[in-house]
Design a protein around this motif. Structure first.
Motif, PDB file in Angstrom:
ATOM      1  N   ASN A 106     -29.677  68.661  51.228  1.00 32.18           N
ATOM      2  CA  ASN A 106     -28.218  68.515  51.191  1.00 32.18           C
ATOM      3  C   ASN A 106     -27.775  67.168  51.744  1.00 32.18           C
ATOM      4  OD1 ASN A 106     -27.767  70.984  49.996  1.00 32.18           O
ATOM      5  ND2 ASN A 106     -27.484  72.056  51.927  1.00 32.18           N
TER       6      ASN A 106
ATOM      7  N   ALA B 274     -27.589  75.492  43.996  1.00 28.33           N
ATOM      8  CA  ALA B 274     -27.325  74.093  44.346  1.00 28.33           C
ATOM      9  C   ALA B 274     -28.281  73.106  43.679  1.00 28.33           C
ATOM     10  CB  ALA B 274     -27.395  73.918  45.864  1.00 28.33           C
TER      11      ALA B 274
ATOM     12  N   ARG C 136     -27.753  68.970  42.821  1.00 33.39           N
ATOM     13  CA  ARG C 136     -28.538  67.978  43.572  1.00 33.39           C
ATOM     14  C   ARG C 136     -29.320  67.066  42.637  1.00 33.39           C
ATOM     15  NH1 ARG C 136     -31.239  72.089  47.103  1.00 33.39           N
ATOM     16  NH2 ARG C 136     -29.655  72.658  48.578  1.00 33.39           N
TER      17      ARG C 136
END
Length: 121
Positions: free
Chosen positions: A16, A100, A104
């Motif tokens: 992240n 996610a 990404r």
């Protein structure tokens, strides 16, 4: 919390953080290109359209990946594979990672494409 889940949490945090850096590079590169004086109207329009389309694509891909991960988690739970709170945490972590991941990957690819860098640390 298990050692394995702790390591996985740190890996997610690192991914992240990298996505945040990649997003900042992408925003800086696109802002500079879109606000530059002069021609390039077609190219600017293409880049603006690409920005929106990539976000939609990543959101849809992430939603499908999360749905598949939920399904896998429910099947595992139905057959007795989820017995402890750590199993639940690991399953929910897998779902979050699946959701996610596409965003990404897209933001990393954009940062590389727009800055011309071969790789980032």
């Amino acid at each position: 919390m298990s050692r394995r889940l702790t390591k996985r949490s740190f890996a997610i945090a690192k991914a992240n953080a990298q996505a945040g850096v990649d997003a900042a590079l992408t925003i800086a590169a696109r802002t500079q290109g879109l606000l530059a004086l002069g021609g390039g109207g077609f190219e600017k329009g293409r880049e603006a359209q690409l920005m929106v389309q990539e976000k939609v694509d990543a959101a849809v891909e992430g939603a499908f990946a999360a749905q598949a991960a939920w399904g896998a988690f429910f099947i595992k739970a139905a057959f007795g594979g989820v017995r402890t709170p750590n199993d639940v945490s690991a399953g929910l972590t897998s779902i979050a990672e699946a959701a996610a991941g596409p965003a990404r990957r897209k933001v990393r690819a954009n940062a590389r494409r727009l800055t011309g860098a071969k790789a980032f640390p």
